[in-house]
Design an enzyme around this catalytic site. Structure first.
Site, short mmCIF file in Angstrom:
data_model
loop_
_atom_site.label_atom_id
_atom_site.label_comp_id
_atom_site.label_asym_id
_atom_site.label_seq_id
_atom_site.Cartn_x
_atom_site.Cartn_y
_atom_site.Cartn_z
N PRO A 254 -14.31 -7.99 -35.42
CA PRO A 254 -13.78 -6.63 -35.36
C PRO A 254 -12.46 -6.57 -34.58
O PRO A 254 -12.29 -7.30 -33.60
CB PRO A 254 -14.87 -5.84 -34.63
CG PRO A 254 -16.09 -6.67 -34.70
CD PRO A 254 -15.67 -8.09 -34.86
N ALA B 165 -11.83 -4.41 -30.57
CA ALA B 165 -13.19 -4.20 -30.07
C ALA B 165 -13.45 -4.99 -28.79
O ALA B 165 -14.60 -5.17 -28.39
CB ALA B 165 -14.20 -4.57 -31.15
N GLY B 166 -12.39 -5.48 -28.15
CA GLY B 166 -12.58 -6.21 -26.90
C GLY B 166 -13.04 -7.64 -27.11
O GLY B 166 -13.52 -8.29 -26.18
N LEU B 167 -12.88 -8.14 -28.34
CA LEU B 167 -13.40 -9.47 -28.65
C LEU B 167 -12.27 -10.48 -28.86
O LEU B 167 -12.48 -11.56 -29.43
CB LEU B 167 -14.31 -9.41 -29.88
CG LEU B 167 -15.49 -8.44 -29.74
CD1 LEU B 167 -16.30 -8.38 -31.03
CD2 LEU B 167 -16.40 -8.84 -28.58
N GLY B 168 -11.07 -10.13 -28.44
CA GLY B 168 -9.97 -11.10 -28.43
C GLY B 168 -9.31 -11.32 -29.78
O GLY B 168 -8.75 -12.38 -30.04
N SER B 169 -9.36 -10.30 -30.68
CA SER B 169 -8.82 -10.52 -32.03
C SER B 169 -7.32 -10.81 -32.01
O SER B 169 -6.83 -11.61 -32.81
CB SER B 169 -9.13 -9.34 -32.95
OG SER B 169 -8.55 -8.16 -32.43
N SER B 170 -6.56 -10.21 -31.09
CA SER B 170 -5.11 -10.46 -31.09
C SER B 170 -4.82 -11.91 -30.70
O SER B 170 -3.94 -12.56 -31.27
CB SER B 170 -4.38 -9.48 -30.16
OG SER B 170 -4.83 -9.63 -28.84
N ALA B 171 -5.58 -12.44 -29.75
CA ALA B 171 -5.38 -13.84 -29.33
C ALA B 171 -5.80 -14.80 -30.44
O ALA B 171 -5.14 -15.81 -30.69
CB ALA B 171 -6.18 -14.13 -28.06
N ASP C 167 -8.08 -14.69 -22.89
CA ASP C 167 -8.37 -14.53 -24.32
C ASP C 167 -7.78 -15.67 -25.15
O ASP C 167 -8.46 -16.25 -26.00
CB ASP C 167 -7.79 -13.20 -24.84
CG ASP C 167 -8.55 -11.99 -24.34
OD1 ASP C 167 -9.27 -12.12 -23.35
OD2 ASP C 167 -8.41 -10.91 -24.94
C1 MEV Z 1 -9.44 -8.44 -21.98
O1 MEV Z 1 -10.16 -9.13 -22.99
C2 MEV Z 1 -9.78 -9.01 -20.64
C3 MEV Z 1 -9.11 -8.32 -19.44
O2 MEV Z 1 -9.63 -8.99 -18.28
C4 MEV Z 1 -7.62 -8.42 -19.47
C5 MEV Z 1 -7.12 -9.84 -19.24
O3 MEV Z 1 -7.85 -10.69 -18.76
O4 MEV Z 1 -5.92 -10.05 -19.52
C6 MEV Z 1 -9.50 -6.86 -19.34
#
Ligand code: MEV
Length: 323
Positions: free
Chosen positions: A101, A104-110, A152
């Site tokens: 997704p 969604a905080g799962l690192g998709s851009s990286a 990420d």
């Molecule tokens: C984001 O996936 C993780 C954060 O700790 C930001 C970061 O580490 O750059 C919120």
């Protein structure tokens, strides 16, 4: 036709997001949801197609201008590949497929940056090494997120499980869930912007540092206890530490009403631990759940969240794919 494909995993941060930005450690693992990027010959512009993100746009290979703001991180990465690594930037097309997704905080851009960097450099006949991919994907992450810790893109490139400390680097760790337990990832469906949440959390930290430095230290200490819990396959301690970490994330401003509702619903239906993962405010929540309760936990969230993923953790990092 000349083409190359690469894929990179998404990640979950089990412990330590946000605290990692100011030098505490974090523990992250690669997950079995991936972004696959294919680079193929084309004429004129660099053309991007990403059905999942609803993105169809371009980058000019000569001046690196772009047609959609979401391509700014990748345009910067191409500039860096040209200026630091000496690659010609040729016209090509880029097809992005993903079961990870987005937002969604799962690192998709990286994962997108790492898989695109490997696919493009392989397409040009000189695939970069993992250390080089780490370097170039971080350039994209800086544009995407402002002041990222680097966790990420490190996990997207190396995969597995890592303890990451900003400015120091990472140490690989074997991370297996306690037998009989599963890690569920719940996408709340509320999009979030990592940059805004990180700025907010950093503001709170600077306003309250004399008090909040103890919270950051507590978060760092959780990593030692979590490693012990993982080694001893102690699900109850591991879950309790997830709950403790969630409390600290709430304290520093990363949680939200929707996250707290999902977290409490998970705990009520039997999850031994639940916390947000990634940036917070929306995005995803993770839960440690005993196998026999997975059905009940899923049911308790029905109609409340966008999707639930039952993932394998510790998978391989970025790699070339055969067509
Ligand atoms: C984001 O996936 C993780 C954060 O700790 C930001 C970061 O580490 O750059 C919120």
């Amino acid at each position: 036709m000349r083409k190359a494909s690469a894929s990179a995993p998404g990640k979950v941060i089990l412990f330590g997001e946000h605290f990692v930005v100011k030098g505490s450690r974090s523990l992250a693992v690669a997950i079995s949801l991936r972004v696959k990027t294919t680079v193929a010959e084309s004429r004129g512009k660099i053309r991007f197609y990403s059905p999942l993100a609803g993105l169809e746009s371009w980058i000019d290979p000569v001046n690196l201008e772009y047609g959609d703001e979401r391509l700014a991180p990748l345009a910067r990465m191409l500039e860096y590949l040209r200026d630091k690594y000496g690659f010609n930037i040729e016209p090509h097309k880029v097809i992005v497929e993903s079961n990870l997704p987005v937002g969604a905080g799962l690192g998709s851009s990286a994962s997108l940056a790492a898989s695109y960097a490997l696919a493009y450099t392989a397409f040009m006949g000189s695939p970069l090494s993992k250390d080089e991919l780490l370097d170039v994907s971080y350039e994209a992450e800086k544009v995407a997120h402002g002041n990222p810790s680097g966790v990420d893109n490190t996990i997207a490139v190396y995969g597995g499980g890592l303890i990451y400390k900003r400015g120091v680097g990472f140490e690989r760790v074997e991370v297996d869930l306690p037998p009989g337990y599963r890690l569920l990832i719940i996408d709340t469906g509320v999009p979030r912007n990592t940059r805004s949440v990180v700025e907010h959390v950093l503001n709170i930290a600077s306003m309250t540092w004399e008090a909040s430095e103890h919270v950051y230290r507590a978060a760092d200490k959780i990593i030692d206890l979590a490693l012990k819990a993982l080694r001893n396959k102690d699900a109850f301690l591991l879950g309790t530490l997830m709950n403790l970490n969630q409390g600290l994330l709430n304290a520093v401003g990363a949680s939200s009403e929707v996250i707290e509702r999902v977290v409490f619903s998970l705990r009520r239906s039997g999850a031994v631990g639940a916390k947000l993962t990634g940036a917070g405010w929306g995005g995803s929540v993770i839960a440690l759940v005993s196998e026999d309760l997975v059905g009940r936990v899923r049911e308790s969230l029905s109609g409340m969240v966008k999707s639930i993923h039952d993932v394998v953790i510790g998978v391989d990092g970025v790699s070339l794919e055969n067509h």
